[in-house]
Design an enzyme around this catalytic site. Structure first.
Site, short mmCIF file in Angstrom:
data_model
loop_
_atom_site.label_atom_id
_atom_site.label_comp_id
_atom_site.label_asym_id
_atom_site.label_seq_id
_atom_site.Cartn_x
_atom_site.Cartn_y
_atom_site.Cartn_z
N ASN A 11 44.95 8.37 4.65
CA ASN A 11 46.30 8.54 4.70
C ASN A 11 46.82 7.14 3.98
O ASN A 11 46.33 6.22 4.37
CB ASN A 11 46.84 8.73 5.90
CG ASN A 11 48.48 8.68 6.11
OD1 ASN A 11 48.92 7.77 5.28
ND2 ASN A 11 49.03 9.58 6.64
N HIS A 14 50.76 3.93 3.83
CA HIS A 14 51.17 2.34 4.15
C HIS A 14 51.05 1.51 2.92
O HIS A 14 51.16 0.32 2.97
CB HIS A 14 50.76 1.77 5.32
CG HIS A 14 51.34 2.65 6.43
ND1 HIS A 14 52.63 2.70 6.67
CD2 HIS A 14 50.84 3.81 7.37
CE1 HIS A 14 52.96 3.64 7.68
NE2 HIS A 14 51.90 4.33 8.00
N HIS A 47 52.35 11.29 3.60
CA HIS A 47 53.49 12.15 4.05
C HIS A 47 54.79 11.76 3.34
O HIS A 47 55.16 10.61 3.36
CB HIS A 47 53.59 11.40 5.57
CG HIS A 47 54.87 12.00 6.50
ND1 HIS A 47 54.72 11.51 7.71
CD2 HIS A 47 55.77 12.85 6.25
CE1 HIS A 47 56.18 12.18 8.18
NE2 HIS A 47 56.28 12.89 7.48
N ARG A 49 58.36 11.63 3.52
CA ARG A 49 59.41 11.67 4.62
C ARG A 49 60.60 11.98 3.98
O ARG A 49 60.67 11.54 2.80
CB ARG A 49 59.58 10.24 5.44
CG ARG A 49 58.07 10.09 6.46
CD ARG A 49 58.40 8.77 7.18
NE ARG A 49 59.16 9.32 8.19
CZ ARG A 49 58.95 9.33 9.56
NH1 ARG A 49 57.50 9.23 9.81
NH2 ARG A 49 59.61 9.41 10.37
N ARG A 53 60.79 6.54 2.74
CA ARG A 53 60.54 5.23 3.44
C ARG A 53 59.34 4.66 2.69
O ARG A 53 59.18 3.46 2.61
CB ARG A 53 60.58 5.01 4.79
CG ARG A 53 59.26 5.46 5.58
CD ARG A 53 59.62 5.12 6.99
NE ARG A 53 60.55 5.83 7.51
CZ ARG A 53 60.60 6.17 8.81
NH1 ARG A 53 59.72 5.79 9.89
NH2 ARG A 53 61.74 6.79 9.44
N GLU A 74 51.67 15.92 3.91
CA GLU A 74 52.33 16.04 5.29
C GLU A 74 53.78 16.25 5.15
O GLU A 74 54.31 15.50 4.38
CB GLU A 74 51.99 14.74 6.13
CG GLU A 74 50.82 14.83 6.83
CD GLU A 74 50.59 13.70 7.64
OE1 GLU A 74 51.79 12.84 7.90
OE2 GLU A 74 49.55 13.32 8.02
N THR A 105 55.20 8.86 13.31
CA THR A 105 55.41 10.29 13.86
C THR A 105 54.97 10.17 15.42
O THR A 105 53.65 9.99 15.80
CB THR A 105 54.50 11.50 13.04
OG1 THR A 105 54.55 11.24 11.81
CG2 THR A 105 54.63 12.76 13.56
N GLU A 155 46.01 20.08 14.11
CA GLU A 155 45.91 18.88 13.97
C GLU A 155 46.19 18.15 15.21
O GLU A 155 47.33 18.12 15.57
CB GLU A 155 46.46 17.93 12.81
CG GLU A 155 46.11 16.45 12.83
CD GLU A 155 46.00 15.63 11.73
OE1 GLU A 155 46.12 16.34 10.55
OE2 GLU A 155 46.17 14.39 11.57
N HIS A 198 45.94 10.10 14.26
CA HIS A 198 47.08 9.20 14.47
C HIS A 198 46.59 8.16 15.20
O HIS A 198 46.35 8.30 16.46
CB HIS A 198 48.41 9.95 15.04
CG HIS A 198 49.63 9.04 14.83
ND1 HIS A 198 49.83 8.28 15.44
CD2 HIS A 198 50.58 9.21 14.01
CE1 HIS A 198 51.10 7.57 15.28
NE2 HIS A 198 51.40 8.38 14.02
N1 PXP Z 1 47.75 12.73 11.01
C1 PXP Z 1 49.02 12.80 10.90
C2 PXP Z 1 49.62 14.50 11.13
C3 PXP Z 1 50.23 11.97 10.90
O1 PXP Z 1 51.30 12.36 10.73
C4 PXP Z 1 49.50 10.54 10.49
C5 PXP Z 1 50.33 9.46 10.29
O2 PXP Z 1 51.20 9.82 8.93
C6 PXP Z 1 48.29 10.37 10.49
C7 PXP Z 1 47.37 11.61 10.93
C8 PXP Z 1 47.71 8.95 10.18
O3 PXP Z 1 47.92 8.04 11.32
P1 PXP Z 1 47.49 6.70 11.26
O4 PXP Z 1 48.14 6.24 10.09
O5 PXP Z 1 48.09 6.19 12.32
O6 PXP Z 1 46.09 6.70 11.01
#
Ligand code: PXP
Length: 248
Positions: A11, A14, A47, A49, A53, A74, A105, A155, A198
């Site tokens: 992901n 960030h 994602h 949003r 952001r 996402e 989330t 998930e 997550h």
């Molecule tokens: N899976 C989902 C569905 C999420 O919403 C997120 C965060 O956007 C992640 C995985 C990844 O989480 P993290 O960035 O904390 O590793």
């Protein structure tokens, strides 16, 4: 018994968070996604949003054009996001709950209470060829509802497990892990593909990676943070190594 390959979805939200802190073009999340792909990511997760952001609409355009691995898009279950997903038709769509005021989330989607609306919401996405995943807690009621509405994937939200580990509350951590273990097997028995993610880190990934029913982990924040210290490629390589070790 040999267990199937465990995919790693990286992901890159960030990277965009850091870029947006200054409002310019760097660091570029598309460049990070390409590097992640070269480092062995099986997919890229982003994602979009409602408040944009981190990831922007232009980032999604760029990812769709640049990636060779699948994009896991996402999004919240809103009309605006559904239109965007139907325009791009990404490989996968993961429906997540979204509150403007939250930092990330925070919990899984409440599928059982919104079954009818969500069934209608995901139908066109499935028809467009997207693999639809629902981000939920390890809760039997939610899993059954996800199955009934026609999702192909669930998930599992690993956030509570990871938080408990970070806080040193090992009784809660182990209880959360046990719930995810049982619910992975339950979801698999219904024919659902099981993913998880997550908050996962090097310290928390292995017990989840060891569940034979889990086919994909989506990991972002920790990897992007770790990339500051060791670089993105080695950060991903270490996560891959830990996943493979847990799976062996
Ligand atoms: N899976 C989902 C569905 C999420 O919403 C997120 C965060 O956007 C992640 C995985 C990844 O989480 P993290 O960035 O904390 O590793």
């Amino acid at each position: 018994m040999s267990v199937p390959h465990l995919r790693l979805g990286v992901n890159i939200d960030h990277v965009a968070t850091v870029r947006n802190a200054r409002g310019g073009a760097s660091p570029d999340p598309i460049r990070a996604a390409i590097l992640a792909e070269q480092a062995g990511a099986d997919g890229i997760t982003a994602h979009l949003r409602e408040d944009r952001r981190h990831i922007t609409d232009a980032d999604i355009d760029g990812l769709m054009a640049a990636l060779s691995v699948p994009l896991n898009f996402e999004m919240a279950a809103t009309d605006e996001m559904q239109k965007i997903a139907l325009r791009h038709k990404p490989h996968a769509v993961c429906i997540v709950p979204e509150k403007r005021e939250e930092r990330t989330t925070e919990g899984g989607l409440e599928v059982a209470r919104e079954e009818n609306r969500l069934a209608h919401f995901i139908a066109p996405l499935r028809e467009a060829g997207c693999r639809v995943s629902i981000f939920i807690a390890a809760d039997k009621r939610q899993i059954e509802a996800a199955h009934r509405i026609g999702a192909q994937v669930i998930e599992l939200h690993t956030g509570a497990y990871c938080d408990a580990h970070a806080e040193g509350d090992f009784a809660t951590r182990d209880r959360e892990l046990e719930a995810m273990r049982e619910m992975s097997a339950f979801a698999h028995s219904l024919g659902l593909e099981v993913h998880a993610g997550h908050g996962l880190t090097y310290d928390t990934v292995q017990p989840v990676a060891a569940f034979p029913e889990v086919r994909e982990l989506n990991i972002g924040h920790f990897l992007i943070g770790e990339a500051i210290f060791r670089g993105l490629t080695p950060a991903i390589a270490e996560m891959r190594r830990l996943m493979d070790e847990a799976r062996a």
